[in-house]
Structures are given as structure tokens and as C-alpha cells.
Design an enzyme around this catalytic site. Sequence first.
Site, mmCIF file in Angstrom:
data_model
loop_
_atom_site.group_PDB
_atom_site.id
_atom_site.type_symbol
_atom_site.label_atom_id
_atom_site.label_comp_id
_atom_site.label_asym_id
_atom_site.label_seq_id
_atom_site.Cartn_x
_atom_site.Cartn_y
_atom_site.Cartn_z
ATOM 1 C CG LEU A 30 -1.783 -1.259 1.455
ATOM 2 C CD1 LEU A 30 -2.266 -1.304 2.947
ATOM 3 C CD2 LEU A 30 -3.064 -1.117 0.624
ATOM 4 C CG ASP A 31 1.505 5.586 -1.918
ATOM 5 O OD1 ASP A 31 2.578 6.018 -1.693
ATOM 6 O OD2 ASP A 31 0.751 6.763 -2.340
#
Length: 367
Positions: A30-31
Amino acid sequence: SGITSAAKNGVLIKGGNYLEAMGEVDAVALDKTGTLTKGELAVTDIVPVGDTTEDDLLRRAAGLERRSEHPIATAILSRADEAGVGDLPDPTGFESLTGKGIRGEIDGETYYAGKPALFEELGFDLSRARRETDGGAMAEDAGESDDGVFTEDALAALEREGKTVVLVGTESELLGAIAIADEVRPASKRAVQRLQELGVERVVMLTGDNEGTARAIAEEVGVDEYRAELLPEEKVDAVEELQAEYGEVAMVGDGINDAPALATAEVGIAMGAAGTDTALETADIALMGDDIGKLPYLYELSHTANGVIRQNIWGSLGVKFLLALGVPLGLVSVALAVVVGDMGMSLGVTGNAMRLSGIEPDRFSDT
């Protein structure tokens, strides 16, 4: 059926192969900015050094950032507008330093705005200001010392509070720091927890932000691990490492810096509203409405869809095999075998697939 169900619930899947692949992922990357957080940045602290005033620091920073499209630029320009800082300089020779910051010429001199690491590359010694201690200065005490440099632990104190620090200066003079904070999406923590409950082996946060900010957000959201201060190519390396260690990986991001990692992962997922055109084009799936809470739903739908596909295949083959045995033995007529084996199984597998429409996203609280 699965793609239609997803579309009705705000998840756009570009093809059946991506629906199947999502159900088989072992790790989710996940960014941070714009994915786990809202991406709505706001300036929280302005810390000038030397003879620089807050207005002058903000004016130089806003002048540089007016040529940038990054969310940080929007936050700094908004603060400059609120503070009534006028006559912003118009930089020439503007250049974006990917993953590090920006630079441009103002009044014939090159100015930089970016991460502390960028200024360390320029030769500034920030080791004292970035030092982590258990009893270091708190953010409200952060400032400059008598020698015109940041006080001890000043930058670390800001980072401990989950703030992004942007330094502004030239190759020979540091003007000061601007701290920017981003709010975690209300659904992020529950979404990560739900992914873990559903059987995702590893949930990892990848960010180009500093170590302190990354750690603060990671602890708040509850990811299994985080990797900070990553350049776009290093996010690709991180995805490849996860693939080597865990197997199939899904990458979730929103920015142009995430596009290479989205393309590298087995499944690339973009935030549909906040995502850049490049990220949306590269991704295989888009979460419309920027609802990270739809991610566990997507995984559960994909996992269930794969099970339904297997049920339909083996069920159809089993029934046809029994009918093929029954006809020669006189147990089933040819007409009945054709009707049941063809039309009957078509209706059967379709009806079984329709169960996917009953899977709905969890309604996470905003608190």
C-alpha cells in the site's frame, strides 16, 4: 457476474483475469499518501533558521512549488495564500528531482525544496536535527539554535508526530523547514485489519516519506511492516522482493510515482478519484470514490469467485460424466442427457455464479 457485482459496489475491474488474480494474492503493498491517507495535506509548522523570517521562508517555498503539481505544493501555496504572502517569485529552470524534491532559479540563484536527504546530499549536516532519542525535544520545541542550524532533534520531533518535513534553501544556505501533515483515512485501519483476517499473509506500506512519518502512520494503521524513503524505482524493488518472499502481490497506489510498482505487481489497484491518469491507466483495478474500505471486499469477492469457478467446472464435468455413463446403460435417455447436460448445467452454473452478487463491502465507521 463477479465483475458486474464489483462495478455495482464501486470497484472497476478491467478483466476477468484480474478478478481471478486478486483472489490469489499473498501480500498487499500500500502506498501511503493518497491511499492510506487522504492526501489532503496542510502546513502545520514553519521553522526558519538564521536571519530568515517565516514570511520569507514561505515566499521562497511557495515560489518554487507554484510550478509543481504535487499535493505538498498545493498545501504550501494554500498556506502562503492564507498568510497573505504576496509577490511570489517565478522560478526559471524549474526541475523536479524525482523522489527527492524540486529546484529552480530565483533571482539568479538556485533554490531547492525537498526532503532532508536532498540537503544532506548537498552537504548539509542534519544528523543532530534528525537524531532519534527517547527524550528528545517535542515538535512544539522544534526551532533553530544560536548557530543558525536546527536545534537538536528538531526534525526528528516533527517526524515523530507523523509530519512530512520539507527543507528550503540553496546549495550554501538553509532557510528553514516546513512541516506538513496528512490525515489517515478513517477506513484504513479497519481495512488493513480485515485483509489480515481474510488471510492476506503480509500487508506492507511503501512510501517515499521519511522514516519517522512512515513509522507513525504504520503504527496507527496497523500494517505488518513499512518501508520508507523509497524512490519510484525502489518501490518496484520492494514489490519484487515481496514477490520473491511471499508469492503474488497486489499493489495499491494513486500517484505517478506508483505507476512502475503498479505495473510490476500481479494486480495493480489505483485509487479512482485521487489517482493520476498515469496510475489509472497502468492499474488493472480502480477503487472508485477513493474508498480504501473496498479493498477487503475486492479480495473476498475475488477469492469467492475463484471458488465458484472451480465449483462450476468440476460440477459440470461431473454431471456430464454421469450422464455419459447413464445413457449406454439405459438409465438416462439421450434427450434427457442433452437437456440436463446442456441447458440444465448452463442454468446451474449461472445460478451458482449469481451468488457473488450477495457479497457486499463492509461498512466501516468513520470514527
